[in-house]
Design a protein around this motif. Structure first.
Motif, PDB file in Angstrom:
ATOM      1  N   ARG A 191       0.833  -1.209   0.000  1.00  0.00           N
ATOM      2  CA  ARG A 191       0.000   0.000   0.000  1.00  0.00           C
ATOM      3  C   ARG A 191       0.864   1.254   0.000  1.00  0.00           C
ATOM      4  O   ARG A 191       0.634   2.179  -0.766  1.00  0.00           O
ATOM      5  CB  ARG A 191      -0.840   0.057   1.276  1.00  0.00           C
ATOM      6  CG  ARG A 191      -2.127  -0.671   1.233  1.00  0.00           C
ATOM      7  CD  ARG A 191      -2.779  -0.472   2.590  1.00  0.00           C
ATOM      8  NE  ARG A 191      -4.046  -1.166   2.676  1.00  0.00           N
ATOM      9  CZ  ARG A 191      -4.688  -1.346   3.813  1.00  0.00           C
ATOM     10  NH1 ARG A 191      -4.180  -0.882   4.941  1.00  0.00           N
ATOM     11  NH2 ARG A 191      -5.830  -1.971   3.829  1.00  0.00           N
ATOM     12  N   ASP A 192       1.840   1.270   0.896  1.00  0.00           N
ATOM     13  CA  ASP A 192       2.697   2.457   1.008  1.00  0.00           C
ATOM     14  C   ASP A 192       3.461   2.697  -0.292  1.00  0.00           C
ATOM     15  O   ASP A 192       3.606   3.830  -0.736  1.00  0.00           O
ATOM     16  CB  ASP A 192       3.677   2.302   2.175  1.00  0.00           C
ATOM     17  CG  ASP A 192       2.989   2.471   3.524  1.00  0.00           C
ATOM     18  OD1 ASP A 192       1.813   2.881   3.548  1.00  0.00           O
ATOM     19  OD2 ASP A 192       3.625   2.189   4.559  1.00  0.00           O
ATOM     20  N   MET A 193       3.936   1.602  -0.893  1.00  0.00           N
ATOM     21  CA  MET A 193       4.678   1.746  -2.149  1.00  0.00           C
ATOM     22  C   MET A 193       3.755   2.293  -3.251  1.00  0.00           C
ATOM     23  O   MET A 193       4.128   3.217  -3.983  1.00  0.00           O
ATOM     24  CB  MET A 193       5.259   0.393  -2.575  1.00  0.00           C
ATOM     25  CG  MET A 193       5.979   0.447  -3.924  1.00  0.00           C
ATOM     26  SD  MET A 193       6.644  -1.160  -4.406  1.00  0.00           S
ATOM     27  CE  MET A 193       5.135  -2.060  -4.779  1.00  0.00           C
ATOM     28  N   LEU A 245      -6.245  -3.203  -4.653  1.00  0.00           N
ATOM     29  CA  LEU A 245      -7.475  -3.927  -4.307  1.00  0.00           C
ATOM     30  C   LEU A 245      -7.231  -5.359  -3.779  1.00  0.00           C
ATOM     31  O   LEU A 245      -7.784  -5.724  -2.738  1.00  0.00           O
ATOM     32  CB  LEU A 245      -8.446  -3.952  -5.493  1.00  0.00           C
ATOM     33  CG  LEU A 245      -9.789  -4.626  -5.211  1.00  0.00           C
ATOM     34  CD1 LEU A 245     -10.622  -3.837  -4.198  1.00  0.00           C
ATOM     35  CD2 LEU A 245     -10.590  -4.822  -6.492  1.00  0.00           C
ATOM     36  N   PRO A 246      -6.401  -6.180  -4.452  1.00  0.00           N
ATOM     37  CA  PRO A 246      -6.208  -7.541  -3.927  1.00  0.00           C
ATOM     38  C   PRO A 246      -5.626  -7.546  -2.510  1.00  0.00           C
ATOM     39  O   PRO A 246      -6.003  -8.393  -1.690  1.00  0.00           O
ATOM     40  CB  PRO A 246      -5.217  -8.169  -4.917  1.00  0.00           C
ATOM     41  CG  PRO A 246      -5.346  -7.348  -6.165  1.00  0.00           C
ATOM     42  CD  PRO A 246      -5.675  -5.962  -5.718  1.00  0.00           C
ATOM     43  N   TRP A 247      -4.731  -6.613  -2.228  1.00  0.00           N
ATOM     44  CA  TRP A 247      -4.082  -6.546  -0.911  1.00  0.00           C
ATOM     45  C   TRP A 247      -5.071  -6.116   0.145  1.00  0.00           C
ATOM     46  O   TRP A 247      -5.084  -6.622   1.266  1.00  0.00           O
ATOM     47  CB  TRP A 247      -2.899  -5.570  -0.984  1.00  0.00           C
ATOM     48  CG  TRP A 247      -1.859  -6.080  -1.924  1.00  0.00           C
ATOM     49  CD1 TRP A 247      -1.829  -5.916  -3.287  1.00  0.00           C
ATOM     50  CD2 TRP A 247      -0.746  -6.914  -1.595  1.00  0.00           C
ATOM     51  NE1 TRP A 247      -0.741  -6.584  -3.799  1.00  0.00           N
ATOM     52  CE2 TRP A 247      -0.063  -7.178  -2.794  1.00  0.00           C
ATOM     53  CE3 TRP A 247      -0.264  -7.435  -0.382  1.00  0.00           C
ATOM     54  CZ2 TRP A 247       1.082  -7.970  -2.832  1.00  0.00           C
ATOM     55  CZ3 TRP A 247       0.882  -8.214  -0.420  1.00  0.00           C
ATOM     56  CH2 TRP A 247       1.537  -8.478  -1.635  1.00  0.00           C
ATOM     57  N   GLY A 283       3.170   5.846  -3.018  1.00  0.00           N
ATOM     58  CA  GLY A 283       4.356   6.690  -3.083  1.00  0.00           C
ATOM     59  C   GLY A 283       4.947   7.034  -1.730  1.00  0.00           C
ATOM     60  O   GLY A 283       5.767   7.935  -1.604  1.00  0.00           O
ATOM     61  N   LYS A 284       4.560   6.284  -0.678  1.00  0.00           N
ATOM     62  CA  LYS A 284       5.058   6.582   0.661  1.00  0.00           C
ATOM     63  C   LYS A 284       6.203   5.665   1.087  1.00  0.00           C
ATOM     64  O   LYS A 284       6.730   5.788   2.182  1.00  0.00           O
ATOM     65  CB  LYS A 284       3.911   6.459   1.690  1.00  0.00           C
ATOM     66  CG  LYS A 284       2.843   7.539   1.490  1.00  0.00           C
ATOM     67  CD  LYS A 284       1.887   7.622   2.665  1.00  0.00           C
ATOM     68  CE  LYS A 284       0.788   6.596   2.529  1.00  0.00           C
ATOM     69  NZ  LYS A 284      -0.248   6.718   3.567  1.00  0.00           N
ATOM     70  N   LEU A 285       6.537   4.718   0.212  1.00  0.00           N
ATOM     71  CA  LEU A 285       7.645   3.804   0.509  1.00  0.00           C
ATOM     72  C   LEU A 285       8.596   3.833  -0.679  1.00  0.00           C
ATOM     73  O   LEU A 285       8.162   3.704  -1.826  1.00  0.00           O
ATOM     74  CB  LEU A 285       7.110   2.398   0.760  1.00  0.00           C
ATOM     75  CG  LEU A 285       8.128   1.275   1.042  1.00  0.00           C
ATOM     76  CD1 LEU A 285       7.524   0.253   2.014  1.00  0.00           C
ATOM     77  CD2 LEU A 285       8.563   0.566  -0.226  1.00  0.00           C
ATOM     78  N   ASP A 286       9.860   4.013  -0.407  1.00  0.00           N
ATOM     79  CA  ASP A 286      10.874   4.053  -1.452  1.00  0.00           C
ATOM     80  C   ASP A 286      11.207   2.614  -1.855  1.00  0.00           C
ATOM     81  O   ASP A 286      11.726   1.847  -1.048  1.00  0.00           O
ATOM     82  CB  ASP A 286      12.122   4.762  -0.913  1.00  0.00           C
ATOM     83  CG  ASP A 286      13.259   4.761  -1.933  1.00  0.00           C
ATOM     84  OD1 ASP A 286      13.066   4.237  -3.058  1.00  0.00           O
ATOM     85  OD2 ASP A 286      14.329   5.284  -1.598  1.00  0.00           O
ATOM     86  N   PRO A 287      10.896   2.224  -3.117  1.00  0.00           N
ATOM     87  CA  PRO A 287      11.124   0.824  -3.517  1.00  0.00           C
ATOM     88  C   PRO A 287      12.594   0.413  -3.468  1.00  0.00           C
ATOM     89  O   PRO A 287      12.895  -0.778  -3.390  1.00  0.00           O
ATOM     90  CB  PRO A 287      10.563   0.754  -4.938  1.00  0.00           C
ATOM     91  CG  PRO A 287      10.383   2.155  -5.387  1.00  0.00           C
ATOM     92  CD  PRO A 287      10.263   3.020  -4.174  1.00  0.00           C
ATOM     93  N   SER A 288      13.505   1.392  -3.475  1.00  0.00           N
ATOM     94  CA  SER A 288      14.926   1.018  -3.401  1.00  0.00           C
ATOM     95  C   SER A 288      15.412   0.991  -1.952  1.00  0.00           C
ATOM     96  O   SER A 288      16.580   0.711  -1.690  1.00  0.00           O
ATOM     97  CB  SER A 288      15.767   1.989  -4.240  1.00  0.00           C
ATOM     98  OG  SER A 288      15.637   3.296  -3.733  1.00  0.00           O
TER      99      SER A 288
END
Ligand code: ZN
Length: 161
Positions: free
Chosen positions: A93-95, A129-131, A98-103
């Motif tokens: 969700r955060d990713m 939605l699935p999550w 845009g609230k979690l940096d994928p790197s």
């Protein structure tokens, strides 16, 4: 490394051959998720053995991004504990928002191919939605909608736009 082509390749692959698509013979938790904006509707069934997700399946009508997200999600959480799954739900969700940096540091692994949806506001809810539905199933909430007033994803997406 998380290029548009990798993203498209993964989405296409999971859309063509969705993993864990169908129903489970034995399940003790399920939920239906609905995203009225796109028309995505999917049902997730899972079997919790103690704290362990020992089986999970999904089916429904959804767009390619939603189906690919559900397919990857079921592959990743199968065999994990409920609390590990909840961590992944939060991180995904955060990713997507845009609230979690994928790197940065997280447990998402290959799921980071979905990081690009944060730049596609109309697709964020499809990917989440699935999550969100998995979260509902784990917590014995039988149906959710991305447009419900108390939906935390809805609130976040709105405040971001
Ligand atoms: Zn969709």
């Amino acid at each position: 490394m998380h290029s548009k082509s990798l993203y498209q390749e993964v989405i296409l692959d999971h859309n063509r051959k969705p993993r864990n698509y169908g129903t489970l013979e034995h399940s003790n938790h399920h939920a239906v998720g609905h995203n009225p904006l796109c028309g995505d509707r999917l049902e997730i069934a899972l079997n919790l053995d103690g704290q362990n997700i020992d089986g999970i399946a999904f089916h429904g009508e959804s767009c390619a991004i939603c189906k690919a997200s559900a397919s990857m999600m079921t592959s990743v959480v199968k065999g994990k504990t409920r609390s590990d799954a909840e961590i992944l739900i939060q991180e995904f969700r955060d990713m997507a928002l845009g609230k979690l940096d994928p790197s940065g540091e997280h447990h998402l692994g290959r799921l980071t191919v979905f990081a690009g949806v944060r730049d596609l506001p109309t697709r964020v809810k499809c990917a989440i939605l699935p999550w969100h539905t998995l979260h509902a199933a784990l917590n014995s909430v039988n149906s959710i909608s991305t447009e419900a007033a108390d939906d935390p994803v809805h609130a976040s997406v709105d405040s971001a736009s």
